[in-house]
Write a protein that holds these residues in place. Sequence first.
Motif, PDB file in Angstrom:
ATOM      1  N   ASP A  16       0.827  -1.210   0.000  1.00  0.00           N
ATOM      2  CA  ASP A  16       0.000   0.000   0.000  1.00  0.00           C
ATOM      3  C   ASP A  16       0.869   1.271   0.000  1.00  0.00           C
ATOM      4  OD1 ASP A  16      -1.889   1.934   0.299  1.00  0.00           O
ATOM      5  OD2 ASP A  16      -2.678   1.236   2.225  1.00  0.00           O
ATOM      6  N   PRO A  17       0.959   1.957  -1.125  1.00  0.00           N
ATOM      7  CA  PRO A  17       1.729   3.206  -1.175  1.00  0.00           C
ATOM      8  C   PRO A  17       1.196   4.257  -0.195  1.00  0.00           C
ATOM      9  CG  PRO A  17       1.235   2.430  -3.392  1.00  0.00           C
ATOM     10  CD  PRO A  17       0.424   1.591  -2.446  1.00  0.00           C
ATOM     11  N   GLU A  18      -0.127   4.260   0.039  1.00  0.00           N
ATOM     12  CA  GLU A  18      -0.713   5.222   0.968  1.00  0.00           C
ATOM     13  C   GLU A  18      -0.224   4.975   2.387  1.00  0.00           C
ATOM     14  OE1 GLU A  18      -2.971   8.357   2.482  1.00  0.00           O
ATOM     15  OE2 GLU A  18      -2.315   7.869   0.450  1.00  0.00           O
ATOM     16  N   ALA A  19      -0.077   3.711   2.765  1.00  0.00           N
ATOM     17  CA  ALA A  19       0.455   3.375   4.091  1.00  0.00           C
ATOM     18  C   ALA A  19       1.899   3.843   4.225  1.00  0.00           C
ATOM     19  CB  ALA A  19       0.359   1.871   4.332  1.00  0.00           C
ATOM     20  N   ARG A  20       2.665   3.717   3.160  1.00  0.00           N
ATOM     21  CA  ARG A  20       4.053   4.188   3.190  1.00  0.00           C
ATOM     22  C   ARG A  20       4.109   5.709   3.290  1.00  0.00           C
ATOM     23  NH1 ARG A  20       4.565   0.078  -0.818  1.00  0.00           N
ATOM     24  NH2 ARG A  20       4.835   1.556  -2.540  1.00  0.00           N
ATOM     25  N   ARG A  21       3.180   6.380   2.619  1.00  0.00           N
ATOM     26  CA  ARG A  21       3.139   7.848   2.692  1.00  0.00           C
ATOM     27  C   ARG A  21       2.814   8.300   4.116  1.00  0.00           C
ATOM     28  NH1 ARG A  21      -0.166  11.643   3.350  1.00  0.00           N
ATOM     29  NH2 ARG A  21      -1.959  10.230   3.434  1.00  0.00           N
ATOM     30  N   ARG A  22       1.813   7.661   4.749  1.00  0.00           N
ATOM     31  CA  ARG A  22       1.442   8.035   6.118  1.00  0.00           C
ATOM     32  C   ARG A  22       2.623   7.835   7.066  1.00  0.00           C
ATOM     33  NH1 ARG A  22      -3.542   5.346   5.078  1.00  0.00           N
ATOM     34  NH2 ARG A  22      -2.763   3.517   6.211  1.00  0.00           N
ATOM     35  N   ARG A  23       3.327   6.727   6.885  1.00  0.00           N
ATOM     36  CA  ARG A  23       4.471   6.446   7.751  1.00  0.00           C
ATOM     37  C   ARG A  23       5.552   7.505   7.563  1.00  0.00           C
ATOM     38  NH1 ARG A  23       8.990   3.958   6.316  1.00  0.00           N
ATOM     39  NH2 ARG A  23      10.425   3.363   7.990  1.00  0.00           N
ATOM     40  N   ALA A  24       5.809   7.907   6.342  1.00  0.00           N
ATOM     41  CA  ALA A  24       6.828   8.928   6.083  1.00  0.00           C
ATOM     42  C   ALA A  24       6.461  10.241   6.770  1.00  0.00           C
ATOM     43  CB  ALA A  24       6.988   9.146   4.580  1.00  0.00           C
ATOM     44  N   GLU A  25       5.186  10.596   6.763  1.00  0.00           N
ATOM     45  CA  GLU A  25       4.735  11.822   7.427  1.00  0.00           C
ATOM     46  C   GLU A  25       4.907  11.723   8.942  1.00  0.00           C
ATOM     47  OE1 GLU A  25       0.754  12.520   6.156  1.00  0.00           O
ATOM     48  OE2 GLU A  25       1.350  13.323   4.195  1.00  0.00           O
ATOM     49  N   ILE A  26       4.651  10.551   9.483  1.00  0.00           N
ATOM     50  CA  ILE A  26       4.819  10.349  10.929  1.00  0.00           C
ATOM     51  C   ILE A  26       6.280  10.508  11.328  1.00  0.00           C
ATOM     52  CG2 ILE A  26       4.719   8.605  12.761  1.00  0.00           C
ATOM     53  CD1 ILE A  26       2.230   7.492  11.208  1.00  0.00           C
ATOM     54  N   LEU A  27       7.178   9.893  10.551  1.00  0.00           N
ATOM     55  CA  LEU A  27       8.597   9.943  10.876  1.00  0.00           C
ATOM     56  C   LEU A  27       9.172  11.351  10.719  1.00  0.00           C
ATOM     57  CD1 LEU A  27       9.852   6.631   9.215  1.00  0.00           C
ATOM     58  CD2 LEU A  27       9.291   7.035  11.606  1.00  0.00           C
ATOM     59  N   ALA A  28       8.485  12.196   9.947  1.00  0.00           N
ATOM     60  CA  ALA A  28       8.963  13.565   9.754  1.00  0.00           C
ATOM     61  C   ALA A  28       8.548  14.486  10.909  1.00  0.00           C
ATOM     62  CB  ALA A  28       8.429  14.119   8.431  1.00  0.00           C
ATOM     63  N   LEU A  29       7.650  14.043  11.763  1.00  0.00           N
ATOM     64  CA  LEU A  29       7.135  14.912  12.826  1.00  0.00           C
ATOM     65  C   LEU A  29       8.212  15.410  13.792  1.00  0.00           C
ATOM     66  CD1 LEU A  29       3.735  13.185  13.753  1.00  0.00           C
ATOM     67  CD2 LEU A  29       4.071  15.381  12.614  1.00  0.00           C
ATOM     68  N   PRO A  30       9.064  14.524  14.350  1.00  0.00           N
ATOM     69  CA  PRO A  30      10.028  15.016  15.348  1.00  0.00           C
ATOM     70  C   PRO A  30      10.943  16.119  14.812  1.00  0.00           C
ATOM     71  CG  PRO A  30       9.903  12.623  15.411  1.00  0.00           C
ATOM     72  CD  PRO A  30       9.149  13.057  14.196  1.00  0.00           C
ATOM     73  N   VAL A  31      11.364  16.007  13.556  1.00  0.00           N
ATOM     74  CA  VAL A  31      12.274  17.013  12.977  1.00  0.00           C
ATOM     75  C   VAL A  31      11.580  18.359  12.847  1.00  0.00           C
ATOM     76  CG1 VAL A  31      13.724  17.559  10.985  1.00  0.00           C
ATOM     77  CG2 VAL A  31      13.501  15.208  11.740  1.00  0.00           C
ATOM     78  N   GLY A  32      10.263  18.345  12.637  1.00  0.00           N
ATOM     79  CA  GLY A  32       9.527  19.588  12.401  1.00  0.00           C
ATOM     80  C   GLY A  32       9.064  20.310  13.652  1.00  0.00           C
ATOM     81  N   LEU A  33       9.306  19.764  14.828  1.00  0.00           N
ATOM     82  CA  LEU A  33       8.855  20.403  16.068  1.00  0.00           C
ATOM     83  C   LEU A  33       9.816  21.516  16.465  1.00  0.00           C
ATOM     84  CD1 LEU A  33       7.803  17.264  18.172  1.00  0.00           C
ATOM     85  CD2 LEU A  33       6.352  18.745  16.772  1.00  0.00           C
ATOM     86  N   ARG A  34       9.284  22.766  16.521  1.00  0.00           N
ATOM     87  CA  ARG A  34      10.114  23.908  16.903  1.00  0.00           C
ATOM     88  C   ARG A  34       9.612  24.596  18.171  1.00  0.00           C
ATOM     89  NH1 ARG A  34      12.861  21.813  13.701  1.00  0.00           N
ATOM     90  NH2 ARG A  34      14.067  22.711  11.968  1.00  0.00           N
ATOM     91  N   GLY A  35       8.358  24.377  18.508  1.00  0.00           N
ATOM     92  CA  GLY A  35       7.783  25.021  19.681  1.00  0.00           C
ATOM     93  C   GLY A  35       6.548  24.294  20.153  1.00  0.00           C
ATOM     94  N   LEU A  36       5.952  24.786  21.234  1.00  0.00           N
ATOM     95  CA  LEU A  36       4.794  24.117  21.816  1.00  0.00           C
ATOM     96  C   LEU A  36       3.614  24.073  20.851  1.00  0.00           C
ATOM     97  CD1 LEU A  36       3.664  22.744  24.308  1.00  0.00           C
ATOM     98  CD2 LEU A  36       2.981  25.002  25.183  1.00  0.00           C
ATOM     99  N   GLY A  37       3.454  25.123  20.041  1.00  0.00           N
ATOM    100  CA  GLY A  37       2.364  25.135  19.068  1.00  0.00           C
ATOM    101  C   GLY A  37       2.480  23.987  18.085  1.00  0.00           C
ATOM    102  N   ASP A  38       3.698  23.705  17.628  1.00  0.00           N
ATOM    103  CA  ASP A  38       3.917  22.568  16.725  1.00  0.00           C
ATOM    104  C   ASP A  38       3.531  21.258  17.413  1.00  0.00           C
ATOM    105  OD1 ASP A  38       4.924  24.204  14.709  1.00  0.00           O
ATOM    106  OD2 ASP A  38       6.985  24.017  15.433  1.00  0.00           O
ATOM    107  N   CYS A  39       3.859  21.150  18.700  1.00  0.00           N
ATOM    108  CA  CYS A  39       3.538  19.926  19.451  1.00  0.00           C
ATOM    109  C   CYS A  39       2.030  19.722  19.538  1.00  0.00           C
ATOM    110  CB  CYS A  39       4.133  20.001  20.855  1.00  0.00           C
ATOM    111  SG  CYS A  39       5.929  20.038  20.895  1.00  0.00           S
ATOM    112  N   LEU A  40       1.309  20.797  19.841  1.00  0.00           N
ATOM    113  CA  LEU A  40      -0.147  20.689  19.976  1.00  0.00           C
ATOM    114  C   LEU A  40      -0.793  20.332  18.639  1.00  0.00           C
ATOM    115  CD1 LEU A  40      -0.893  23.739  22.316  1.00  0.00           C
ATOM    116  CD2 LEU A  40      -0.517  21.355  22.942  1.00  0.00           C
ATOM    117  N   ARG A  41      -0.296  20.939  17.570  1.00  0.00           N
ATOM    118  CA  ARG A  41      -0.857  20.642  16.244  1.00  0.00           C
ATOM    119  C   ARG A  41      -0.550  19.205  15.818  1.00  0.00           C
ATOM    120  NH1 ARG A  41       0.369  26.153  15.565  1.00  0.00           N
ATOM    121  NH2 ARG A  41       2.540  25.707  15.002  1.00  0.00           N
ATOM    122  N   ALA A  42       0.644  18.733  16.120  1.00  0.00           N
ATOM    123  CA  ALA A  42       1.007  17.360  15.769  1.00  0.00           C
ATOM    124  C   ALA A  42       0.149  16.364  16.538  1.00  0.00           C
ATOM    125  CB  ALA A  42       2.483  17.121  16.071  1.00  0.00           C
ATOM    126  N   ALA A  43      -0.070  16.615  17.824  1.00  0.00           N
ATOM    127  CA  ALA A  43      -0.905  15.727  18.637  1.00  0.00           C
ATOM    128  C   ALA A  43      -2.332  15.699  18.107  1.00  0.00           C
ATOM    129  CB  ALA A  43      -0.881  16.182  20.091  1.00  0.00           C
TER     130      ALA A  43
END
Length: 376
Positions: free
Chosen positions: A205-232
């Motif tokens: 499933d390419p869609e499953a691989r896409r979702r996983r890639a987005e999940i793994l990109a989350l930690p790198v993109g966190l810069r502040g509390l607002g990013d954390c709340l939006r990610a959650a």
Amino acid sequence: MTAPVWDELVGQDDVVSTLSAAVAGQMTHAWLFTGPPGSGRSNAAVAFATALQCEQGGCTTCRSCVTAAAGSHPDIAVINTDGLSIGVDAARDAVRRSALHPSVGRFQILIVEDADRLTDQAANALLKSIEEPAPGTVWLLCAPAVEDVIMTIRSRCRPVLLRTPSAPAIARLLSERDGIDAEVAHRAAAASQGHIGRARGLARDPEARRRRAEILALPVGLRGLGDCLRAAQRIDQEATARATERCDVLDEKELAGLKEAWGVEDRGRRPAGYAGALSALTKEQERRRKRMARDAIDGVLLDLLSFQRDVLAAQLGAGVDPINADVADDIATMAGRTTAEHTIGAIDAIVACREALQANAAPQLALEHMMSRFLG
């Protein structure tokens, strides 16, 4: 040479040997299959049931094997749940079935896929039948660990421990049996962390691989509390949406079946007792939605856990193969941006979030707390 029915049990040679010997005559009336998620507990139980019913020990081609694989064998019953638990009513139905003589097969076999989800009442309802089963009846219970099943039941079952299959073994299965490209199979196998079903899903499933890639990109993109709340919030909403998508179809089918069983029209009076049956169905459907959403979130947490593991390995110079080699650049970025102590704190936060969700904490609040700890 082993029977074809065991081919799906990847990396489980000891288990196959034990079960093959049982099919040949070293039989026990109750078995408990345990092992980590994805190790193939249910697959092993179904393969064993198939082999027991087959005159050739699991040829996979006779009528008995074909119907067993399709889930339609009249003498193999599977007891499972989409909800949080298996209740006493389901257990009593299984006990009644266990007392029947086999109709076409050699045994009457009952597979309890989630024995760890049995309520205390349900477990007690099964106990007598497991302890003294009817002639020709076999119980196959599945659970993550022996300790997850109450003592009175597990003490009456023969244990079968499955191990996490290696990534190369899973990759070979995907490539040779499913015809998946070798590179895709390798990456899916590594990312699955030994979970065969998840590896197959990622590979297909390419869609499953896409979702996983987005999940793994989350930690790198966190810069502040607002990013954390939006990610959650995003994780919670996407998990709820996926659960809703799956459950809406099931709910509609079950409601139609209930109406048909009670002879209910869209208009007109409802039979006595229908309101109670509808209420019970609605509550069970709500529990299923909750479980599916929670399971979807847990899948996200496992991906994040594997990412942080790779970051920590890079920081410590452990020299081990990464689980997520396809995001090596992000792993290197995080490893350079933070310390090993910070990464261990992030891992602890993920573990604490999983425990909180198992204790029925509000998902978004638990996720927000976890994400905030990612910032250090």
